[in-house]
Design a protein around this motif. Sequence first.
Motif, short mmCIF file in Angstrom:
data_model
loop_
_atom_site.label_atom_id
_atom_site.label_comp_id
_atom_site.label_asym_id
_atom_site.label_seq_id
_atom_site.Cartn_x
_atom_site.Cartn_y
_atom_site.Cartn_z
N VAL A 221 -8.98 -4.17 -18.66
CA VAL A 221 -9.09 -5.34 -17.78
C VAL A 221 -9.97 -4.94 -16.61
O VAL A 221 -9.64 -4.02 -15.87
N GLY A 222 -11.08 -5.63 -16.44
CA GLY A 222 -12.03 -5.27 -15.39
C GLY A 222 -13.32 -4.77 -16.01
O GLY A 222 -13.55 -4.93 -17.22
N PRO A 223 -14.21 -4.17 -15.21
CA PRO A 223 -14.03 -3.77 -13.80
C PRO A 223 -14.17 -4.93 -12.82
O PRO A 223 -14.79 -5.94 -13.13
N PHE A 224 -13.59 -4.73 -11.61
CA PHE A 224 -13.62 -5.72 -10.56
C PHE A 224 -14.04 -5.08 -9.24
O PHE A 224 -13.86 -3.88 -9.03
N GLU A 225 -14.55 -5.91 -8.34
CA GLU A 225 -14.63 -5.52 -6.94
C GLU A 225 -13.20 -5.52 -6.40
O GLU A 225 -12.33 -6.24 -6.88
N THR A 226 -12.96 -4.71 -5.37
CA THR A 226 -11.61 -4.65 -4.83
C THR A 226 -11.63 -4.61 -3.31
O THR A 226 -12.68 -4.39 -2.69
N HIS A 227 -10.50 -4.84 -2.73
CA HIS A 227 -10.32 -4.97 -1.28
C HIS A 227 -9.38 -3.86 -0.82
O HIS A 227 -8.24 -3.81 -1.24
N GLY A 228 -9.87 -2.95 0.01
CA GLY A 228 -9.01 -1.88 0.50
C GLY A 228 -9.63 -0.52 0.32
O GLY A 228 -10.76 -0.37 -0.16
N GLY A 229 -8.90 0.50 0.68
CA GLY A 229 -9.38 1.87 0.58
C GLY A 229 -8.22 2.83 0.50
O GLY A 229 -7.05 2.43 0.47
N ASP A 230 -8.53 4.11 0.49
CA ASP A 230 -7.52 5.14 0.36
C ASP A 230 -6.72 5.28 1.66
O ASP A 230 -7.28 5.35 2.75
N GLN A 231 -5.38 5.31 1.53
CA GLN A 231 -4.44 5.50 2.63
C GLN A 231 -4.44 4.36 3.65
O GLN A 231 -4.17 4.57 4.83
N VAL A 232 -4.74 3.12 3.20
CA VAL A 232 -4.39 1.92 3.96
C VAL A 232 -3.19 1.29 3.25
O VAL A 232 -2.81 1.73 2.16
N ILE A 233 -2.57 0.29 3.83
CA ILE A 233 -1.37 -0.27 3.22
C ILE A 233 -1.67 -0.78 1.81
O ILE A 233 -0.96 -0.46 0.86
N ASN A 234 -2.75 -1.57 1.65
CA ASN A 234 -3.19 -1.94 0.30
C ASN A 234 -3.99 -0.76 -0.25
O ASN A 234 -5.21 -0.77 -0.29
N ASN A 235 -3.26 0.23 -0.68
CA ASN A 235 -3.81 1.54 -0.97
C ASN A 235 -4.60 1.52 -2.28
O ASN A 235 -4.02 1.39 -3.36
N GLN A 236 -5.91 1.64 -2.16
CA GLN A 236 -6.79 1.68 -3.34
C GLN A 236 -7.24 3.13 -3.49
O GLN A 236 -8.23 3.57 -2.89
N ILE A 237 -6.52 3.88 -4.31
CA ILE A 237 -6.65 5.33 -4.34
C ILE A 237 -7.80 5.73 -5.26
O ILE A 237 -7.91 5.26 -6.39
N HIS A 238 -8.66 6.61 -4.75
CA HIS A 238 -9.82 7.05 -5.51
C HIS A 238 -10.10 8.51 -5.20
O HIS A 238 -9.61 9.07 -4.22
N LYS A 239 -10.89 9.13 -6.06
CA LYS A 239 -11.32 10.49 -5.83
C LYS A 239 -12.63 10.47 -5.05
O LYS A 239 -13.49 9.62 -5.27
N ILE A 240 -12.75 11.42 -4.13
CA ILE A 240 -13.99 11.59 -3.38
C ILE A 240 -14.72 12.79 -3.97
O ILE A 240 -14.19 13.90 -3.98
N ASP A 241 -15.92 12.54 -4.50
CA ASP A 241 -16.67 13.63 -5.13
C ASP A 241 -18.16 13.48 -4.83
O ASP A 241 -18.56 12.67 -4.00
N SER A 242 -18.96 14.23 -5.53
CA SER A 242 -20.40 14.28 -5.24
C SER A 242 -21.15 13.03 -5.67
O SER A 242 -22.29 12.83 -5.27
N THR A 243 -20.52 12.16 -6.47
CA THR A 243 -21.25 11.02 -7.04
C THR A 243 -21.56 9.92 -6.03
O THR A 243 -22.55 9.20 -6.17
N GLY A 244 -20.70 9.75 -5.02
CA GLY A 244 -20.89 8.67 -4.07
C GLY A 244 -20.36 7.34 -4.55
O GLY A 244 -20.50 6.32 -3.87
N TYR A 245 -19.74 7.32 -5.72
CA TYR A 245 -19.08 6.11 -6.22
C TYR A 245 -17.58 6.40 -6.33
O TYR A 245 -17.17 7.51 -6.67
N TYR A 246 -16.79 5.38 -6.06
CA TYR A 246 -15.35 5.58 -5.92
C TYR A 246 -14.61 4.64 -6.88
O TYR A 246 -14.45 3.45 -6.61
N LYS A 247 -14.22 5.21 -7.98
CA LYS A 247 -13.50 4.45 -9.00
C LYS A 247 -12.02 4.44 -8.63
O LYS A 247 -11.37 5.47 -8.64
N ILE A 248 -11.51 3.27 -8.31
CA ILE A 248 -10.10 3.15 -7.92
C ILE A 248 -9.23 3.42 -9.15
O ILE A 248 -9.35 2.74 -10.17
N HIS A 249 -8.36 4.42 -9.05
CA HIS A 249 -7.55 4.78 -10.22
C HIS A 249 -6.06 4.56 -9.99
O HIS A 249 -5.27 4.72 -10.92
#
Length: 793
Positions: free
Chosen positions: A696-724
Motif C-alpha cells: 500500500v503506497g508509496p505516499f507523501e507523509t506528514h511528520g518526522g522522527d521523534q515528533v508526536i506523529n512519529n514518522q520513523i526513518h533511518k538517516i543515512d548517506s542517501t539523503g532520502y528518508y523512507k518512513i518504516h
Amino acid sequence: MNLFKKLLKIVLLLLVVLSVGVWLFTKTLHPTYKGELKLTAISNQVTVYYDEVGVPHINAQNQQDAYTALGYVHAQDRLWQMELIRRIAAGRLAEVFGKDLVRTDKFFSGLGIEEAAEKTIRELDKNSEAYKLTAAYLNGINQFIEEGPKPLEFYLVGLDKEKYTIKDLYNVFGYMAFSFAIAHKTDPLLTEIKEKLGEAYFNELNNSTSENLTKIKNFKNRELEASFAKAINVVMDKLPISPFIGSNSWVIAPPKTKNGKVIFANDPHIAFSQPSVWYQSHIKTPDYEMYGFNLALIPFPLLGHNRDYAYGLTMFENDDVDFYYEKDNPENALEYKTPNGYEKYKLIEKRIKIKGEKDTVYKVKISKHGPIINDLIDFVNDERPIAMQWIYTKFKNEMLRVSYEMSHATSLQDFKKAATKIHAPGLNVMYGDAKGNVAWFAAAKLYKYRDSLNTKIILNGASGKDEIQEYLPFKENPQAENPSWNYVYSANNQPDSIAGMLYPGYYLPEDRAKRIESLLEAKNNFSKNDVAKMIYDVTSPTAPDIIKNLLKSIDENELTASEKRAMHILQNWGGYYGKKEVAPVIYTRLWYAFVKNTFKDEMGAAFEQFVNTPLEEKAVASQAKRKESVWWDNIKTTAVETKKDIVTQSFKETINFLQKQLGENVENWYWKRVTTVEYEHAIGKAGGLLRTFFNVGPFETHGGDQVINNQIHKIDSTGYYKIHAGPSTRRVIDFSDIENSIGILPTGQSGNVFSSYYKDQAQKYLDGEFVKMSLNEAAIKKSSNKLVFVPKE
C-alpha cells in the motif's frame, strides 16, 4: 490469412476463458462478510455486524460463543499474518521463504522462547476463564482453517494450512517481548568502545543517556567492528512481521477537560507493514463488552475500551536483557567457569526446516545466564562466549492472564492487579475511566545489581560479582494514580523513580515527552478534537535547540550566499515537520553529516550500527552542547579538529549535497521531496507486480522522527528518508461521548488483498483523520454486512 484469424480468435478466447477462470478463482478467496455460516462448539446464534471500515461487532449470548466467532472472523481477515508471526519465535520462517531466513530462524529458535512457552503451558489452569476463552478463540481459527478458503499468499509460496495451538499464541508473546529489546545493539557497541577506544570516549557516550531528560513524574583507538550489533541488525531486517518500537499515550483527568470527563489517547509505534498490526473487534454479550485491538493470535485485546474504562500501552524501555562473557574450561569447551568451579553447559539440539533444501541441525549451549549468542549468530567475531540473560525466560509468562484480566477488569484496582503480573516486556500501562480516574503503571520485573555496576556493557559471567542482587516489589515501580497535575503520560522517556533511583534502560530522547508535557500544561479545557489534533502534532521542541547549539560554532562570514540562506532558514525554524517545510531537509542532512564527521573516524565499521539508535539520538543533543570533546578530533588527519571545524565542515557538506540532490534553489528543498512511506507486505517486498498488488503506497507523509506523529526513518548517506515505522493506530476515547470515540489504522482492517477493507483507511490516516469506534447498538445494527453463525448440528 483465414488460418491466422482463426488462431487469433482461439488465442483471444483462451485469454478470456483464463481471465474469467482467474476472476472466479479469486472470488472464492474473498472474506465472507454477510450470510450464514455454521460453527461447532457454539451453543447459540452469534451475529456479526461489519461496520463501514470492516470492524466486526460480535453479538453473542455468552463469551464462549463470542470468542469462537472472533477466532473465525480474525482468521478470515488475517490468517497470513497469523501464520508468519507464529513462525518467528519457533524458527520456522525458512520453511516458507527458504535459506535466506535460516540465520533469523537460528537466532530466534535459540533464545529459549519455545522452551519457556512449553513450561508455562504445562502449568496453566485449564479451568480458568482465560484458558477456556482462549481455547474457544483457537477453535474458531481452526474451523476457518478447515472450512474457509486458503489465502492467496499460501498458494504463492506453496504453503498448506496448519492448525493452531496455544503454544503458537505464547510464541507470539515471546516475539513481542524480544522485539522491544534494544540492548542487543547498544551493550556490545559500548563494550567495544570502552575496550578499544578507552574510558574518555566511552564516558561521553554513556553519560549522554542521563542528560537532556524530560522525566515522567511519579506520584507517590583501535577500529571497532561491532560484529554482534551488525549481526542483530541482519537478523531483524529479515523479519516479515513488524517489530515493536515505541509509543505515545496520555490520559487527561476531568479538571483539565472541557466536559469534565476523562479523555484517553494512545498511539503505539510499531514498524509499518501490510496488513496493519492491530485487528479491531467489538464483543458484546449480556455480561461483557469490549471494543479491542488484538494482535494476531491473541484473543484478548492489549488496547481496548468500553463504557466504563479505557486502556493502552507504550514501551517502558527498561533494561531486561544483560550479556555476560563466560569463560570456558580450557580442558573442556562444554564447561564454563563459575565462582564454585566449572559447570556443564546445558545442550539443546535444534532443527530448522528449509524450503527446497535439507534440514539444518545445530546445538545451543546454555549457561546459568542463558544461551550462548555466538552459537546463534554466524558472524560474531568475539572469541569469548557471550551469554544472554533475558528476564522473559527467567519467570513464568502470565501475559495470557494479564491480557484477559485487563480486558475484563471492573475497577482501577482490578486493572492494577493485572499490570503487576507483567514481567517482560516492560510496558507503560495506561488507564482512564468513566469515574474520573487516570493512572500509569510502568509494569515489569525490575531488579538491582551492585551500585557500581554498569549494565550497558557486557558483564563478567565467571566472577559471581555481576549477578542480580534483588528483584524490586511492584510498589517500587514508576507509576502514578490520579496525580495532582491531572494527567498521566508516557513517550518511552526516562521515568522518575519511587525507589529513589533512575532505573536503567534504553529510553528514547525527550523530544516527544517534552512536547506532550508542554501541550498538556498549556490549557485546562481539552476536548476530543483538541486531543485528536494533538496526536497528529509534528513540532519538535528540541530540534531548534540543537540547531542553536550547532550554528553558534559557525562563522557566517565564511559562508556562501546559499549557505547563508540555508542557515537563516534553520535559525528561524520552529521545529515544524510540514510537507512543504525546507528546514527539516537541511536539519536532517546536517544531523547525518555532524554524526558522521564526529564519530565515524573512531568507530569505523561500527558506525553503521551506532546510527539510528536511541544512543546516537541522545548523543547528538549532548554533543551539540559540548565545547570540548574527545570525539571532535579526526584521528585520520594530522591536525587536531575542534567543534568549530566539525560543525562548519558538516554544514558546508550538507548544503553542497542538497544542491546536487535537490537543485540550487534552497527554497524548493521541500520535506515531501525526500520522505515517503510505503506499507510493505511480506510478499510485496519482492518488488515488481507483487509490490503493486500487495503493498500500500508509496505516499507523501506528514511528520518526522521523534515528533508526536512519529514518522520513523533511518538517516543515512542517501539523503532520502523512507518512513518504516510510526503510529500503528491512533485512538482517542472521550468519556463524555463514549459512543463516538475515534480511531484509525494505517491501511485497513483486513489483510486479505481482495477485501474492500484492505487499504480503505490509508489516506485518512495520512491526513490525520479518524473513523468512529462505535458502541451504539442501534447504529451498528444498520450495517448492510451481517454475518450470522449458527450452531452446527
